[in-house]
Design an enzyme around this catalytic site. Structure first.
Site, PDB file in Angstrom:
ATOM      1  N   SER A 129       0.922  -1.211  -0.074  1.00 37.76           N
ATOM      2  CA  SER A 129      -0.056  -0.012  -0.014  1.00 37.76           C
ATOM      3  C   SER A 129       0.778   1.157   0.060  1.00 37.76           C
ATOM      4  CB  SER A 129      -0.835  -0.088   1.056  1.00 37.76           C
ATOM      5  OG  SER A 129      -0.284  -0.350   2.218  1.00 37.76           O
ATOM      6  N   HIS A 163      -5.004  -3.704  -3.119  1.00 36.00           N
ATOM      7  CA  HIS A 163      -4.830  -2.604  -4.156  1.00 36.00           C
ATOM      8  C   HIS A 163      -4.735  -2.950  -5.495  1.00 36.00           C
ATOM      9  CE1 HIS A 163      -4.229   0.520  -0.956  1.00 36.00           C
ATOM     10  NE2 HIS A 163      -3.681  -0.639  -0.092  1.00 36.00           N
ATOM     11  N   LYS A 181     -12.033   0.295  -2.059  1.00 37.27           N
ATOM     12  CA  LYS A 181     -10.875   0.791  -2.713  1.00 37.27           C
ATOM     13  C   LYS A 181     -11.246   0.862  -4.222  1.00 37.27           C
ATOM     14  CE  LYS A 181      -7.645   0.259   1.008  1.00 37.27           C
ATOM     15  NZ  LYS A 181      -6.867  -0.575   1.778  1.00 37.27           N
TER      16      LYS A 181
HETATM   17  C1  LIG Z   1      -6.955  -0.700   3.258  1.00 35.86           C
HETATM   18  C2  LIG Z   1      -6.227  -1.936   3.588  1.00 35.86           C
HETATM   19  C3  LIG Z   1      -6.979  -3.012   4.422  1.00 35.86           C
HETATM   20  C4  LIG Z   1      -8.063  -2.478   5.043  1.00 35.86           C
HETATM   21  O1  LIG Z   1      -9.301  -2.581   4.366  1.00 35.86           O
HETATM   22  P1  LIG Z   1     -10.446  -1.758   4.787  1.00 35.86           P
HETATM   23  O2  LIG Z   1     -11.709  -2.276   4.107  1.00 35.86           O
HETATM   24  O3  LIG Z   1     -10.339  -0.306   4.595  1.00 35.86           O
HETATM   25  O4  LIG Z   1     -10.600  -2.138   6.445  1.00 35.86           O
HETATM   26  C5  LIG Z   1      -6.404  -4.392   4.317  1.00 35.86           C
HETATM   27  N1  LIG Z   1      -5.099  -4.438   3.764  1.00 35.86           N
HETATM   28  C6  LIG Z   1      -4.509  -3.615   3.017  1.00 35.86           C
HETATM   29  C7  LIG Z   1      -3.283  -4.027   2.256  1.00 35.86           C
HETATM   30  C8  LIG Z   1      -5.244  -2.363   2.762  1.00 35.86           C
HETATM   31  O5  LIG Z   1      -4.665  -1.429   2.051  1.00 35.86           O
END
Ligand SMILES: *Cc1c(COP(=O)(O)O)cnc(C)c1O
Length: 386
Positions: free
Chosen positions: A177, A205, A236
């Site tokens: 990330s 991602h 996302k």
């Molecule tokens: C954003 C993210 C999460 C958490 O997901 P949410 O739905 O926002 O709680 C988990 N793992 C990674 C790699 C992330 O970037």
């Protein structure tokens, strides 16, 4: 206790580590209104620009009229609506895995899955740059928690070779990330076969962005194996909220019985699932969006003319610009903000010391002109600040 909390907050403030929320008065988009001012934003993970898509707004409005707004009970009581069930089936089909289970967030999914699948006597093998919630899931599971150097296949193999854990689970971000680079998943899967381990892939991602039709990182590498357990978030690139885990039917059946963050939690509203079904359709048909996103990545690279700062190698929507010191990163972020451009500065402990960076996040909603504006502002800033 309250005095101690107050002191800790003051420490953070004097160390320049106190974080502040921006107040958003617009939908999440490439142009936002934050703290009352308009900005061109490179902050969101809405990589395909779906968070404010008219078809999805309509889908949510319609679905709420049919299903109401709340799930009302846990999934194992009466909270599992047909919209949830349809979406789980569609997601499993989309990622080419036998079954899928919805969680209300990615954070809950990682804690629930790791807590359910491994425990005392088992071992987790985790990349050092994994997302915080994979670490939390690891600690929560009570399994032995081994961290290996970022993307280091040899270091991982060394750990696997000497492990005498009953069950072994490799848990990694597929796309990191804060770095935007991709884990060597094919090599990890080979190690799984060699050392009787399983691979848990967090594709927060990659889902919607990588692979054929945006299927994600498994498609990017053409991977299929009963040793794969796949997780992707839906807040996302999918533009809405939530997460799902997919894999062998036995894994999903087991999680429905034992993943506590599923069993003891109210599912997200059914209308969100209906909205996500519509979003999945846009992702699948979104080759044009992904081609535009790739064009924006090329445009950014072509227009940055850097002497000291460095864009990290990344083929994903996450394009980190490493500037080094915390001070420099914050200075650059504030400088851009004055020009009406928002890019978040990321500092330790989120990233290693002396690699403070701007995390430039591109979206198919950006125009070529938006990205050129950003690149020019950074070029100019480097000659003034660096
Ligand atoms: C954003 C993210 C999460 C958490 O997901 P949410 O739905 O926002 O709680 C988990 N793992 C990674 C790699 C992330 O970037």
């Amino acid at each position: 206790m309250l005095n101690a909390l107050q002191k800790e907050l003051e420490h953070r403030k004097t160390d320049g580590l106190l974080r502040q929320r921006r107040l958003l008065d617009s939908p999440q988009a490439e142009h936002i209104v934050a703290n009352g001012k308009p900005y061109l934003s490179f902050c969101s993970n809405d990589y395909l620009g779906l968070a404010n898509h008219p078809a999805l707004i309509l889908a949510m409005q319609n679905a709420a009229g049919i299903s109401g707004v709340g799930s009302g009970a846990s999934g194992l009581v009466t909270g599992h609506h047909r919209y949830h069930d349809d979406l789980e089936k569609e997601l499993a089909t989309f990622v080419n895995l036998p079954a899928a289970l919805l969680f209300s967030t990615g954070y809950m999914a990682n804690i629930g899955v790791l807590g359910a699948l491994v425990g005392r006597g088992d071992a987790i093998f985790a990349d050092k740059l994994n997302h915080a919630c994979l670490n939390d899931g690891g600690y929560y599971s009570m399994a032995e928690f081994n961290r290996f150097a970022h993307n280091d296949v040899a270091a991982l193999e060394k750990l696997l070779k000497t492990s005498n854990a009953k069950h072994k689970l490799i848990a990694v971000d597929a796309v990191f990330s804060m770095d935007g680079d991709i884990a060597p998943l094919p090599a990890y899967l080979r190690l799984c076969e060699q050392y009787d381990a399983y691979l848990y892939v967090d594709d927060a991602h990659g889902f919607g962005v990588l692979g054929e039709h945006g299927i994600g990182s498994l498609s990017h590498f053409n991977l299929a194996s009963p040793r794969l357990i796949y997780m992707a978030t839906l807040g996302k690139a999918a533009g809405v909220a939530g997460a799902f885990v997919a894999g062998e039917a036995v894994v999903i059946d087991y999680l429905i019985q034992t993943a506590k963050s599923y069993v003891y939690s109210t599912p997200a509203p059914p209308a969100l699932s209906a909205t996500l079904s519509a979003s999945l359709h846009l992702i699948e048909k979104g080759d044009t969006l992904r081609a535009h996103l790739q064009h924006l990545i090329v445009t950014l690279k072509a227009n940055l003319q850097l002497k000291k700062w460095q864009l990290m190698p990344s083929i994903t929507a996450v394009q980190p610009l490493v500037v080094g010191s915390n001070h420099a990163a914050v200075g650059l972020s504030e400088h851009l903000q004055k020009l009406g451009i928002l890019v978040p500065a990321i500092r330790p402990p989120t990233v290693p010391v002396n690699t403070a960076r701007l995390r430039i996040s591109l979206s198919a909603a950006h125009s070529e002109a938006d990205v050129i504006q950003l690149a020019r502002a950074i070029n100019q800033a480097e000659s003034e600040l660096a």
